[in-house]
Design a protein around this motif. Structure first.
Motif, PDB file in Angstrom:
ATOM      1  N   LEU A  60       0.824  -1.241  -0.068  1.00 59.96           N
ATOM      2  CA  LEU A  60       0.007   0.013   0.071  1.00 59.96           C
ATOM      3  C   LEU A  60       0.797   1.217   0.041  1.00 59.96           C
ATOM      4  CD1 LEU A  60      -2.757  -1.116   2.421  1.00 59.96           C
ATOM      5  CD2 LEU A  60      -3.117  -0.758   0.138  1.00 59.96           C
ATOM      6  N   ALA A  61       2.084   1.205   0.815  1.00 64.98           N
ATOM      7  CA  ALA A  61       2.831   2.331   0.994  1.00 64.98           C
ATOM      8  C   ALA A  61       3.703   2.803  -0.391  1.00 64.98           C
ATOM      9  CB  ALA A  61       3.893   2.240   1.986  1.00 64.98           C
ATOM     10  N   ASN A  62       3.977   1.612  -0.933  1.00 62.67           N
ATOM     11  CA  ASN A  62       4.428   1.615  -2.412  1.00 62.67           C
ATOM     12  C   ASN A  62       3.374   2.206  -3.442  1.00 62.67           C
ATOM     13  OD1 ASN A  62       6.931   0.608  -2.039  1.00 62.67           O
ATOM     14  ND2 ASN A  62       6.329  -1.581  -2.372  1.00 62.67           N
ATOM     15  N   VAL A  63       2.207   2.127  -3.458  1.00 57.96           N
ATOM     16  CA  VAL A  63       1.132   2.570  -4.319  1.00 57.96           C
ATOM     17  C   VAL A  63       1.182   4.079  -3.863  1.00 57.96           C
ATOM     18  CG1 VAL A  63      -1.287   2.511  -5.328  1.00 57.96           C
ATOM     19  CG2 VAL A  63       0.043   0.383  -4.783  1.00 57.96           C
ATOM     20  N   ALA A  64       1.158   4.291  -2.658  1.00 57.50           N
ATOM     21  CA  ALA A  64       0.744   5.825  -2.148  1.00 57.50           C
ATOM     22  C   ALA A  64       1.670   6.545  -2.520  1.00 57.50           C
ATOM     23  CB  ALA A  64       0.625   5.554  -0.420  1.00 57.50           C
ATOM     24  N   ALA A  65       3.099   6.064  -2.646  1.00 50.41           N
ATOM     25  CA  ALA A  65       4.295   6.833  -3.077  1.00 50.41           C
ATOM     26  C   ALA A  65       4.347   7.534  -4.436  1.00 50.41           C
ATOM     27  CB  ALA A  65       5.372   6.113  -2.734  1.00 50.41           C
ATOM     28  N   VAL A  66       3.530   6.892  -5.449  1.00 53.27           N
ATOM     29  CA  VAL A  66       3.596   7.110  -6.490  1.00 53.27           C
ATOM     30  C   VAL A  66       2.094   7.174  -7.152  1.00 53.27           C
ATOM     31  CG1 VAL A  66       5.571   5.929  -7.209  1.00 53.27           C
ATOM     32  CG2 VAL A  66       3.567   4.735  -7.383  1.00 53.27           C
ATOM     33  N   LEU A  67       1.230   7.735  -6.097  1.00 47.20           N
ATOM     34  CA  LEU A  67      -0.362   7.549  -6.522  1.00 47.20           C
ATOM     35  C   LEU A  67      -0.559   8.829  -7.581  1.00 47.20           C
ATOM     36  CD1 LEU A  67      -2.855   6.427  -5.094  1.00 47.20           C
ATOM     37  CD2 LEU A  67      -3.244   8.606  -3.884  1.00 47.20           C
ATOM     38  N   THR A  96     -15.842   2.979  -0.058  1.00 45.63           N
ATOM     39  CA  THR A  96     -14.778   3.910  -0.388  1.00 45.63           C
ATOM     40  C   THR A  96     -14.045   4.411   1.084  1.00 45.63           C
ATOM     41  OG1 THR A  96     -15.300   4.149  -2.646  1.00 45.63           O
ATOM     42  CG2 THR A  96     -13.198   5.220  -1.867  1.00 45.63           C
ATOM     43  N   GLY A  97     -15.095   4.991   1.594  1.00 48.74           N
ATOM     44  CA  GLY A  97     -14.585   5.656   2.946  1.00 48.74           C
ATOM     45  C   GLY A  97     -14.010   4.667   3.812  1.00 48.74           C
ATOM     46  N   ASP A  98     -14.929   3.648   4.030  1.00 49.00           N
ATOM     47  CA  ASP A  98     -14.522   2.573   5.034  1.00 49.00           C
ATOM     48  C   ASP A  98     -13.222   2.082   4.732  1.00 49.00           C
ATOM     49  OD1 ASP A  98     -15.411   0.995   7.339  1.00 49.00           O
ATOM     50  OD2 ASP A  98     -15.358  -0.463   6.025  1.00 49.00           O
ATOM     51  N   GLN A  99     -12.878   1.829   3.406  1.00 50.37           N
ATOM     52  CA  GLN A  99     -11.734   1.092   3.050  1.00 50.37           C
ATOM     53  C   GLN A  99     -10.409   2.066   3.295  1.00 50.37           C
ATOM     54  OE1 GLN A  99     -12.732   0.076  -1.061  1.00 50.37           O
ATOM     55  NE2 GLN A  99     -14.046  -1.902  -0.321  1.00 50.37           N
ATOM     56  N   ALA A 100     -10.817   3.295   2.801  1.00 49.96           N
ATOM     57  CA  ALA A 100      -9.899   4.612   3.042  1.00 49.96           C
ATOM     58  C   ALA A 100      -9.188   4.427   4.606  1.00 49.96           C
ATOM     59  CB  ALA A 100     -10.540   5.942   2.706  1.00 49.96           C
ATOM     60  N   SER A 101     -10.404   4.221   5.579  1.00 54.93           N
ATOM     61  CA  SER A 101      -9.980   4.327   6.919  1.00 54.93           C
ATOM     62  C   SER A 101      -9.168   3.138   7.285  1.00 54.93           C
ATOM     63  CB  SER A 101     -11.369   4.442   7.860  1.00 54.93           C
ATOM     64  OG  SER A 101     -11.182   3.962   8.902  1.00 54.93           O
ATOM     65  N   LYS A 102      -9.457   1.889   6.370  1.00 55.53           N
ATOM     66  CA  LYS A 102      -8.558   0.654   6.739  1.00 55.53           C
ATOM     67  C   LYS A 102      -7.134   1.003   6.273  1.00 55.53           C
ATOM     68  CE  LYS A 102     -12.421  -2.288   7.185  1.00 55.53           C
ATOM     69  NZ  LYS A 102     -13.220  -3.035   6.379  1.00 55.53           N
ATOM     70  N   VAL A 103      -6.964   1.577   4.957  1.00 48.79           N
ATOM     71  CA  VAL A 103      -5.549   1.914   4.598  1.00 48.79           C
ATOM     72  C   VAL A 103      -4.752   2.957   5.598  1.00 48.79           C
ATOM     73  CG1 VAL A 103      -6.243   0.995   2.281  1.00 48.79           C
ATOM     74  CG2 VAL A 103      -6.049   3.467   2.818  1.00 48.79           C
ATOM     75  N   ALA A 104      -5.619   3.829   6.054  1.00 47.83           N
ATOM     76  CA  ALA A 104      -4.875   4.917   6.636  1.00 47.83           C
ATOM     77  C   ALA A 104      -4.675   4.662   8.140  1.00 47.83           C
ATOM     78  CB  ALA A 104      -6.054   6.080   6.761  1.00 47.83           C
ATOM     79  N   VAL A 105      -4.705   3.183   8.557  1.00 46.09           N
ATOM     80  CA  VAL A 105      -3.988   2.743   9.808  1.00 46.09           C
ATOM     81  C   VAL A 105      -2.542   2.632   9.580  1.00 46.09           C
ATOM     82  CG1 VAL A 105      -6.283   1.845  10.633  1.00 46.09           C
ATOM     83  CG2 VAL A 105      -4.594   0.259   9.655  1.00 46.09           C
ATOM     84  N   TRP A 106      -2.116   2.446   8.331  1.00 45.26           N
ATOM     85  CA  TRP A 106      -0.769   2.045   8.411  1.00 45.26           C
ATOM     86  C   TRP A 106       0.348   3.292   8.259  1.00 45.26           C
ATOM     87  CZ3 TRP A 106      -1.056  -2.454   9.711  1.00 45.26           C
ATOM     88  CH2 TRP A 106      -1.988  -3.535   9.631  1.00 45.26           C
ATOM     89  N   ASP A 185     -10.412   5.292  13.281  1.00 45.77           N
ATOM     90  CA  ASP A 185      -9.778   6.505  13.059  1.00 45.77           C
ATOM     91  C   ASP A 185      -9.081   7.180  14.538  1.00 45.77           C
ATOM     92  OD1 ASP A 185     -10.309   6.301  10.526  1.00 45.77           O
ATOM     93  OD2 ASP A 185     -11.703   7.844  10.432  1.00 45.77           O
ATOM     94  N   GLN A 186     -10.128   6.885  15.552  1.00 52.58           N
ATOM     95  CA  GLN A 186      -9.604   7.525  16.646  1.00 52.58           C
ATOM     96  C   GLN A 186      -8.638   6.414  17.503  1.00 52.58           C
ATOM     97  OE1 GLN A 186     -13.526   7.908  18.275  1.00 52.58           O
ATOM     98  NE2 GLN A 186     -13.816   9.876  17.928  1.00 52.58           N
ATOM     99  N   THR A 187      -8.585   5.160  17.156  1.00 53.17           N
ATOM    100  CA  THR A 187      -7.781   4.550  18.264  1.00 53.17           C
ATOM    101  C   THR A 187      -6.572   4.082  17.508  1.00 53.17           C
ATOM    102  OG1 THR A 187      -9.012   2.571  17.510  1.00 53.17           O
ATOM    103  CG2 THR A 187      -9.854   3.451  19.496  1.00 53.17           C
ATOM    104  N   ARG A 188      -6.342   4.376  16.298  1.00 55.62           N
ATOM    105  CA  ARG A 188      -5.243   3.904  15.372  1.00 55.62           C
ATOM    106  C   ARG A 188      -3.834   4.463  16.327  1.00 55.62           C
ATOM    107  NH1 ARG A 188      -6.770   7.266  10.414  1.00 55.62           N
ATOM    108  NH2 ARG A 188      -5.955   9.326  11.050  1.00 55.62           N
ATOM    109  N   ALA A 189      -2.901   3.741  16.192  1.00 52.83           N
ATOM    110  CA  ALA A 189      -1.715   4.177  16.791  1.00 52.83           C
ATOM    111  C   ALA A 189      -1.046   5.449  16.161  1.00 52.83           C
ATOM    112  CB  ALA A 189      -0.671   2.954  16.923  1.00 52.83           C
ATOM    113  N   THR A 190      -1.122   5.638  14.882  1.00 51.01           N
ATOM    114  CA  THR A 190      -0.464   6.703  13.986  1.00 51.01           C
ATOM    115  C   THR A 190      -1.565   7.759  13.838  1.00 51.01           C
ATOM    116  OG1 THR A 190       1.123   5.209  13.261  1.00 51.01           O
ATOM    117  CG2 THR A 190       1.269   7.481  12.175  1.00 51.01           C
ATOM    118  N   ALA A 191      -1.177   9.011  14.167  1.00 45.84           N
ATOM    119  CA  ALA A 191      -2.112  10.166  13.798  1.00 45.84           C
ATOM    120  C   ALA A 191      -3.417   9.732  14.048  1.00 45.84           C
ATOM    121  CB  ALA A 191      -1.505  10.606  12.151  1.00 45.84           C
TER     122      ALA A 191
END
Ligand code: DC
Length: 226
Positions: A60-67, A96-106, A185-191
């Motif tokens: 996911l991070a690799n895709v994000a870097a060249v989105l 899509t919002g739900d999946q976005a919240s899932k990719v955003a935990v990393w 969104d509130q309980t993830r470790a990062t941001a």
């Protein structure tokens, strides 16, 4: 050294009206706009089209870097193009919002999107909409506003928006989805989604969009931003 362009951070949970406030302010001040949620949403769509699992942090991070996502605003109409394909409608879907919240935990995904978000900070200024605008991405923002509203009120509003588009949704389902997304969104470790210490909170549960804007513009005036 040149001073950075000013930023107004608009953070808060889903369905609280951040998008409307951000768009109205950007138009009013003639400033740029960052819809950071759309980046996570675009990443979720890009991942699905590449068959990348939502828990594969490195891929996911690799895709994000060249989105390859372009925000194209013409005559007040926004078009979002991902990998050359118009995703303006798909990107706003609840799933899509739900999946976005899932990719955003990393953490690696979030790191990969930092520079891209900073690049939106251009003169004369930026209105940035998201979850961590005031805490992580623009901690030196001139003004940080945190919008809240009860899950019920947010589900009602979303229900109304969908109905206006001729789409039917079950209110109780929307409420459950909103609560689930908030929790993630509130309980993830990062941001995680939390107000910055110096954020000013507006509870919009009982406020009309006009009343919210009146409060927001009052805060802008008090800071000499208007
Ligand atoms: O604001 P939105 O509903 O478009 O955001 C979709 C998801 O993206 C949200 O549930 C969590 C994630 N997000 C995030 O983690 N950080 C941001 N700054 C913006 C969105």
């Amino acid at each position: 050294m040149r001073r950075n362009a000013p930023v107004i951070a608009i953070d808060g949970p889903s369905g609280v009206g951040k998008g409307t406030v951000t768009q109205t302010l950007a138009r009013m001040l003639g400033w740029h706009r960052l819809d950071s949620g759309a980046l996570y949403r675009a990443l979720a769509i890009a991942a699905a089209s590449r068959n990348i699992a939502l828990d594969d942090e490195a891929a996911l991070a690799n895709v994000a870097a060249v989105l390859d996502v372009v925000f194209d605003e013409r005559a007040g109409q926004e078009r979002i193009v991902l990998d050359g394909v118009d995703v303006t409608v798909e990107i706003r879907q609840e799933s899509t919002g739900d999946q976005a919240s899932k990719v955003a935990v990393w953490p690696a995904v979030r790191r990969a999107l930092v520079d891209r978000q900073h690049a939106f900070r251009q003169p004369p200024g930026l209105i940035a909409d998201g979850r961590d605008m005031g805490t992580v991405i623009f901690p030196d923002a001139e003004l940080k506003i945190f919008l809240t509203a009860s899950p019920d009120a947010r589900a009602q509003r979303r229900h109304g928006q969908l109905a206006a588009q001729g789409r039917h949704a079950i209110l109780a389902d929307l409420c459950l989805e909103i609560e689930g997304r908030d929790r993630r969104d509130q309980t993830r470790a990062t941001a995680p989604l939390v107000p910055a210490e110096d954020a000013l909170t507006i509870d919009t549960t009982l406020l009309s969009p006009e009343a919210v804007m009146a409060e927001v513009t009052g805060l802008l005036k008090a800071r000499g931003l208007r």
